[in-house]
Each structure stands twice: as C-alpha cells, then as structure tokens.
Design a protein around this motif. Structure first.
Motif, PDB file in Angstrom:
ATOM      1  N   HIS A   7       1.119  -2.472  27.839  1.00 47.26           N
ATOM      2  CA  HIS A   7       2.196  -1.485  27.973  1.00 47.26           C
ATOM      3  C   HIS A   7       3.412  -1.914  27.154  1.00 47.26           C
ATOM      4  CE1 HIS A   7       5.883  -0.008  30.138  1.00 47.26           C
ATOM      5  NE2 HIS A   7       5.293   1.127  29.820  1.00 47.26           N
ATOM      6  N   GLU A   8       3.753  -3.193  27.231  1.00 44.72           N
ATOM      7  CA  GLU A   8       4.910  -3.689  26.475  1.00 44.72           C
ATOM      8  C   GLU A   8       4.691  -3.573  24.958  1.00 44.72           C
ATOM      9  OE1 GLU A   8       6.147  -6.918  29.956  1.00 44.72           O
ATOM     10  OE2 GLU A   8       5.391  -7.666  28.039  1.00 44.72           O
ATOM     11  N   LEU A   9       3.455  -3.832  24.543  1.00 44.21           N
ATOM     12  CA  LEU A   9       3.154  -3.752  23.095  1.00 44.21           C
ATOM     13  C   LEU A   9       3.210  -2.311  22.594  1.00 44.21           C
ATOM     14  CD1 LEU A   9       0.197  -6.303  22.943  1.00 44.21           C
ATOM     15  CD2 LEU A   9       2.448  -6.594  21.910  1.00 44.21           C
ATOM     16  N   LEU A  10       2.687  -1.378  23.396  1.00 44.95           N
ATOM     17  CA  LEU A  10       2.701   0.034  23.005  1.00 44.95           C
ATOM     18  C   LEU A  10       4.140   0.570  23.007  1.00 44.95           C
ATOM     19  CD1 LEU A  10      -0.429   1.103  25.089  1.00 44.95           C
ATOM     20  CD2 LEU A  10      -0.283   1.145  22.580  1.00 44.95           C
ATOM     21  N   GLN A  11       4.886   0.180  24.046  1.00 43.34           N
ATOM     22  CA  GLN A  11       6.287   0.592  24.178  1.00 43.34           C
ATOM     23  C   GLN A  11       7.090   0.138  22.955  1.00 43.34           C
ATOM     24  OE1 GLN A  11       7.423   2.194  27.132  1.00 43.34           O
ATOM     25  NE2 GLN A  11       9.298   2.577  25.982  1.00 43.34           N
ATOM     26  N   ALA A  12       6.886  -1.110  22.555  1.00 44.68           N
ATOM     27  CA  ALA A  12       7.634  -1.660  21.419  1.00 44.68           C
ATOM     28  C   ALA A  12       7.295  -0.917  20.128  1.00 44.68           C
ATOM     29  CB  ALA A  12       7.330  -3.150  21.252  1.00 44.68           C
ATOM     30  N   ALA A  13       6.028  -0.515  19.976  1.00 47.58           N
ATOM     31  CA  ALA A  13       5.647   0.239  18.774  1.00 47.58           C
ATOM     32  C   ALA A  13       6.367   1.580  18.778  1.00 47.58           C
ATOM     33  CB  ALA A  13       4.131   0.437  18.734  1.00 47.58           C
ATOM     34  N   ALA A  14       6.362   2.255  19.925  1.00 48.37           N
ATOM     35  CA  ALA A  14       7.013   3.566  20.020  1.00 48.37           C
ATOM     36  C   ALA A  14       8.511   3.454  19.772  1.00 48.37           C
ATOM     37  CB  ALA A  14       6.736   4.177  21.395  1.00 48.37           C
ATOM     38  N   GLU A  15       9.135   2.456  20.383  1.00 49.90           N
ATOM     39  CA  GLU A  15      10.586   2.300  20.239  1.00 49.90           C
ATOM     40  C   GLU A  15      11.012   1.998  18.811  1.00 49.90           C
ATOM     41  OE1 GLU A  15      11.605  -0.743  23.010  1.00 49.90           O
ATOM     42  OE2 GLU A  15      11.602   0.632  24.733  1.00 49.90           O
ATOM     43  N   ASN A  16      10.140   1.344  18.068  1.00 47.50           N
ATOM     44  CA  ASN A  16      10.495   0.982  16.700  1.00 47.50           C
ATOM     45  C   ASN A  16       9.997   1.975  15.654  1.00 47.50           C
ATOM     46  OD1 ASN A  16      11.945  -1.773  16.721  1.00 47.50           O
ATOM     47  ND2 ASN A  16      10.290  -2.001  18.208  1.00 47.50           N
ATOM     48  N   GLY A  17       9.498   3.095  16.123  1.00 47.48           N
ATOM     49  CA  GLY A  17       9.099   4.158  15.206  1.00 47.48           C
ATOM     50  C   GLY A  17       7.727   3.975  14.576  1.00 47.48           C
TER      51      GLY A  17
ATOM     52  N   LEU B 232       0.830  -1.211   0.000  1.00 48.47           N
ATOM     53  CA  LEU B 232       0.000   0.000   0.000  1.00 48.47           C
ATOM     54  C   LEU B 232       0.865   1.261   0.000  1.00 48.47           C
ATOM     55  CD1 LEU B 232      -2.598  -1.150   2.707  1.00 48.47           C
ATOM     56  CD2 LEU B 232      -2.843  -1.285   0.213  1.00 48.47           C
ATOM     57  N   GLY B 233       2.187   1.079   0.030  1.00 48.15           N
ATOM     58  CA  GLY B 233       3.095   2.225  -0.034  1.00 48.15           C
ATOM     59  C   GLY B 233       3.602   2.685   1.313  1.00 48.15           C
ATOM     60  N   ALA B 234       3.127   2.076   2.391  1.00 46.27           N
ATOM     61  CA  ALA B 234       3.558   2.472   3.732  1.00 46.27           C
ATOM     62  C   ALA B 234       4.776   1.639   4.149  1.00 46.27           C
ATOM     63  CB  ALA B 234       2.421   2.283   4.722  1.00 46.27           C
ATOM     64  N   GLU B 235       5.325   1.973   5.301  1.00 47.48           N
ATOM     65  CA  GLU B 235       6.458   1.222   5.817  1.00 47.48           C
ATOM     66  C   GLU B 235       5.996   0.345   6.978  1.00 47.48           C
ATOM     67  OE1 GLU B 235      10.588   1.963   8.305  1.00 47.48           O
ATOM     68  OE2 GLU B 235       9.781   3.661   7.170  1.00 47.48           O
ATOM     69  N   ALA B 236       6.325  -0.949   6.917  1.00 46.31           N
ATOM     70  CA  ALA B 236       6.041  -1.848   8.049  1.00 46.31           C
ATOM     71  C   ALA B 236       7.280  -1.844   8.927  1.00 46.31           C
ATOM     72  CB  ALA B 236       5.734  -3.251   7.546  1.00 46.31           C
ATOM     73  N   VAL B 237       7.192  -1.192  10.090  1.00 46.39           N
ATOM     74  CA  VAL B 237       8.376  -1.120  10.951  1.00 46.39           C
ATOM     75  C   VAL B 237       8.608  -2.479  11.615  1.00 46.39           C
ATOM     76  CG1 VAL B 237       8.026   1.348  11.381  1.00 46.39           C
ATOM     77  CG2 VAL B 237       7.174  -0.330  13.049  1.00 46.39           C
ATOM     78  N   ALA B 238       9.846  -2.695  12.048  1.00 46.78           N
ATOM     79  CA  ALA B 238      10.141  -3.926  12.788  1.00 46.78           C
ATOM     80  C   ALA B 238       9.278  -3.930  14.046  1.00 46.78           C
ATOM     81  CB  ALA B 238      11.616  -3.956  13.159  1.00 46.78           C
ATOM     82  N   TYR B 239       8.622  -5.047  14.322  1.00 46.38           N
ATOM     83  CA  TYR B 239       7.772  -5.096  15.510  1.00 46.38           C
ATOM     84  C   TYR B 239       7.948  -6.451  16.185  1.00 46.38           C
ATOM     85  CZ  TYR B 239       3.832  -3.977  18.520  1.00 46.38           C
ATOM     86  OH  TYR B 239       3.050  -3.699  19.615  1.00 46.38           O
ATOM     87  N   PRO B 240       8.988  -6.558  17.013  1.00 46.54           N
ATOM     88  CA  PRO B 240       9.314  -7.873  17.613  1.00 46.54           C
ATOM     89  C   PRO B 240       8.136  -8.576  18.302  1.00 46.54           C
ATOM     90  CG  PRO B 240      11.048  -6.289  18.052  1.00 46.54           C
ATOM     91  CD  PRO B 240       9.944  -5.516  17.412  1.00 46.54           C
TER      92      PRO B 240
END
Lengths: 293, 195
Positions: free
Chosen positions: A210-220, A179-187
């Motif tokens: 909290h861990e899931l939200l944190q990981a999204a933020a950390e990976n941009g 779709l043209g977007a970027e899929a960031v790394a999301y462990p």
C-alpha cells in the motif's frame, strides 16, 4: 558480440513469464546473445538458506558449474536468484573449507566448480555494457510523455551494491530517461515489498505494498517499473487486495523495465508478453502508434 | 510455556554453542560481538513494527542468555530478507545472515513460535526442489496454506485464477532432466550437518 549464459529461474517460467519473454526479446533486438543454461535448477532461494546453508549453496553451485562449462558470464533477471548466485560465489571465495564442502557435494553428481563465473543482472548489462548512447541510437519509439516510478526493490542493490548505489540507485532512472520517458521521484525505490510475507503474513505485506502504490500515485507515476518477480507479483497481483484492505482505488500498471525498453525499440506488446499482465498498461501499449522522431 | 516443554528443550548453553558455530560459518558473522545497541537495524527495518522482538532487542536478548525466547518469537520468521539493516549497521553486523542462522537453529531443533507455522514453507519448498529440481509455485502455495491457514486457500483463489487465465501459473510441476544430480548433491551436502 556480447553473449551470456541465461539463468531464468523458476519464477520466470510462470508468474514472471512476461519478464522472461521481454528479456529474451530485448536482448535479441539489442544483438546480445542469451544461451539458456541447459537443465538449470532452482537457485535455492532464501528458503534453503533458512534451513540448510551448505545444501542451499551446493544446489545453487550446480548452476554456476553448468555456466562454467559454457565459458560465459551469467545473466539472471530475478533479483533473488541474482543475489543467491552471487552470494554462493562470495561464500566459496570467503572460506576454502566451505568451497571444498560444496565441491564434494557437486562431485556426488559428477560435477565441479573451480573457475568462478560472474553473475550479472540485465539492468546492469543494458545500461553499462550496451551503454546509454547505443541504446538511444536504437530507440525508434521514444516513450515521450510517459511517467514511470522506478522501483528497484531490495536484492539487486543489497546486500552489496555491485552496480549501483544501495540507497539511491540511478541505473533504472537513467534508462527510463534514455527511452524518452520521465522517471518520477520515487522515495521508496529500494524499500521492501514484503516478499514472501504476502504468503506467510499477508497483513504486513499488504501494508508495505500500500505504501509503495501510494508513493507512486503521489509522485505522479502512471506505472511502476520493477526488476524483480516477487515485487511484481506483490504489487500487481495483490493490488486488488490492497484496495480492499485500505479502501483505495489504485489501478496502477506494474511492468518490468524490459517492457519499456522493448516498446521503445519497436517491439510489439505481444512479443514482450505485455498482454499477460493483470493490469493492462494501456498507455504504454498505445505507444506502438508513436512515430519515430 | 509449559513445564513439559521446558524439560525437553535444549539448554541455553547448547543453543549458545550452536549459535556460535553458525556465526562462524558465514563472512563477518563474528561482528555481532561489536553491537553497540544503537537501534539502526530496528529503525531501518520495514517490518520491525510487526515483530514481537525487534532486531536490536534480538541481539540484546541473545547476550542476556535468552536464545530460546528468540526462537519462540515470530521475529526471525517475519524478517523478509531485504538486507536494509545489513547495509546500514555502523558496526558492520550481518543482521540478515544472523536471522538466517537463527532460522537454521530453529529448524534443526524444531523450536518454533506457537500458531505461526511459517517454517513449514521452507520444508515444503525443499521437498519440491528435491523431487523436481525446481520450485513448483502452485503446489508450494496450496500445500503451505493447507498446513498453515486453510482459509487463505479460498481468499487467494481469485489471484490464482487470474494468473492461470493469463498463463502465469503452472498447473503441473516442471521436473529437470537430471533430477538425480540434484538428489545426489542434496544427500551429500546433508552430511555436513546443520550448517
């Protein structure tokens, strides 16, 4: 033309109504037929499995029996319904004696289930049936510059990875890129959100979210894309509680993957139910201004 | 544990018999015999740190003849059905399905952990499905909190109001047309016993 028997499930009537709206709109736009199963009932969810297995499978099988009459494969967007319906099929195939019990229960309602109906998830249908090349050709608003964390959750890849890997699935990543977007790394892409624990033991679910939200933020990740009503409601509806508990200031929009597809296909935020989200995905909504390349 | 509970509760032998019956009632249930106590289930479980008995210990305690202790622990009610253990177990044990089996034994015999009424969510849910044919999210939440921790009715109210404002919380239950079919199916299936 592709056509499916549509099984929305109870969540999609209310809490996940943006998922229902966007799935219907996207399928229509892609030219895939969705015929809602008339008078469908609750799949039984994990809660019936915890109390009465045969009763749970029997009410689940009523939906399969209704779809059998339509002669179509089922499309089930809710991860939990998807897994329960598939599990019902597997259970019936595993032991004919169990299948007999379930059919005896159905017979009490004048019904029977004899020709197994395949159950599919819309993510699988869009990527593997429609196909990435066709999808790309229909994109009128590429989502260029959007960074999305692909969150699969548990039950579309486990216990059986029917259409993707159980540990590192790629279907949603591929879709986001198409779709043209970027899929960031999301462990933690397949890590549990806590599910019903948000109701029964909130502290546990808040920690997992909290861990899931944190990981999204950390990976941009600027937003999290989900494929499950329970993941969505936990991450979106309880994000405020996570912030209060952990002194964080997350304001991460949580959307369904169908929202990304819909915007890229040129549909309006209202047609997709984006206006019903609690945290407005403003960057995605602003994309309606993007001109086709 | 009080003496009164001890004398009225089923014997360990009865619980074991019920457990084996359950184990035979789903695909690959019997693989539990092959547990090597490696702890992969506990290591991969996202909520094992909150359990009083870990998944690995659950199997060890069952082998040690302590099923009633398992049923009185919070463990089986904390399992969130994510199936991480199931897909990673090197012996192919269906750990999640085993947790369901234990829940069914607990529900049937009413053996629960103290002050942890999670099982009542299932009963409320089943009542809704019987009455309406569908889940009724608002009713389920309100009734469960009234039965379990009433304070949560108030601490979760903000979420509920926000969802109602966006039209994402149905105030009234939706009843399917042929609810009599559901009721007939449930009544008939109930005849097959506790499985």
């Amino acid at each position: 033309m592709l056509e499916f028997a549509y099984y929305p499930g109870c969540s999609l009537e209310h809490t996940a109504s943006p998922y229902d709206k966007s799935t219907r709109a996207v399928f229509k736009s892609l030219g895939i037929g969705l015929r809602e199963i008339e008078d469908w009932n609750c799949c039984g969810a994990t809660m019936y499995m915890s109390a009465k297995k045969i009763v749970g499978y029997s009410i689940s099988a009523r939906n399969l029996a209704l779809a059998q009459e339509m002669g179509l494969e089922i499309c089930a967007p809710c991860s939990s319904c998807y897994t329960i319906l598939r599990k019902t099929n597997r259970h019936i195939a595993w032991d004919p004696k169990e299948g007999k019990k379930i059919n005896e229960a159905l017979a009490a309602a004048g019904m029977s289930y004899t020709k197994p109906v395949n159950v599919r998830h819309p993510l699988d249908i869009i990527v593997n049936d429609v196909g990435i090349d066709v999808l790309k050709s229909k994109v009128t608003r590429p989502l260029t510059g959007l960074k999305v964390a692909p969150y699969y959750g548990c039950q579309i890849v486990r216990p059986v990875g029917y259409f993707d890997d159980k540990d590192d699935p790629q279907t949603m990543d591929i879709l986001i890129r198409a779709l043209g977007a970027e899929a960031v790394a999301y462990p933690p892409k397949v890590r549990c959100c806590g599910g019903m624990l948000m109701t029964t033991d909130e502290q546990i679910a808040l920690k997992l979210c909290h861990e899931l939200l944190q990981a999204a933020a950390e990976n941009g990740g600027e937003m999290i894309a989900t494929a499950c009503p329970l993941c969505h409601v936990n991450l979106e509806g309880f994000q405020g509680k996570v912030n209060a508990q952990y002194s964080t200031e997350f304001n991460i929009p949580v959307i369904y993957f169908t929202h990304l597809v819909g915007i890229a296909l040129g549909l309006s935020p209202e047609e997709l139910g984006l206006d019903k989200l609690l945290i407005e995905p403003s960057k995605l909504m602003a994309m309606k201004g993007v001109v086709a390349v | 544990m009080t003496e009164a509970i001890k004398t009225t509760s089923p014997t360990e032998a009865e619980l074991h018999a019920a457990f084996w019956e359950q184990i035979e009632s789903f695909p690959d249930g019997h693989k539990i015999k092959k547990c090597l106590q490696c702890g992969t289930c506990t290591g991969t479980c996202p909520v094992s740190q909150f359990m009083d008995i870990t998944p690995r210990q659950t199997i060890a305690m069952f082998r040690a003849g302590r099923l009633e202790d398992i049923l009185r622990s919070k463990t089986i009610w904390i399992c969130a059905s994510c199936y991480a253990c199931t897909v990673r177990c090197p012996a192919g044990i269906k750990v999640t399905d085993t947790m369901y089996a234990l829940k069914r034994i607990a529900m049937h015999r009413k053996i629960y952990p103290a002050n942890f009424p999670v099982h009542s969510l299932s009963s409320t849910f089943m009542n809704n499905v019987y009455k309406y044919g569908r889940n009724y999210e608002l009713g389920l939440g309100v009734k469960y909190f009234m039965r379990s921790h009433i304070v949560k009715l108030f601490t979760t109210a903000g979420y509920g109001i926000a969802m109602i404002r966006r039209g994402r919380m149905g105030l009234l239950p939706k009843r399917i047309k042929r609810v009599s079919q559901i009721q007939a199916i449930i009544k008939k299936a109930n005849e097959f016993g506790e499985q």
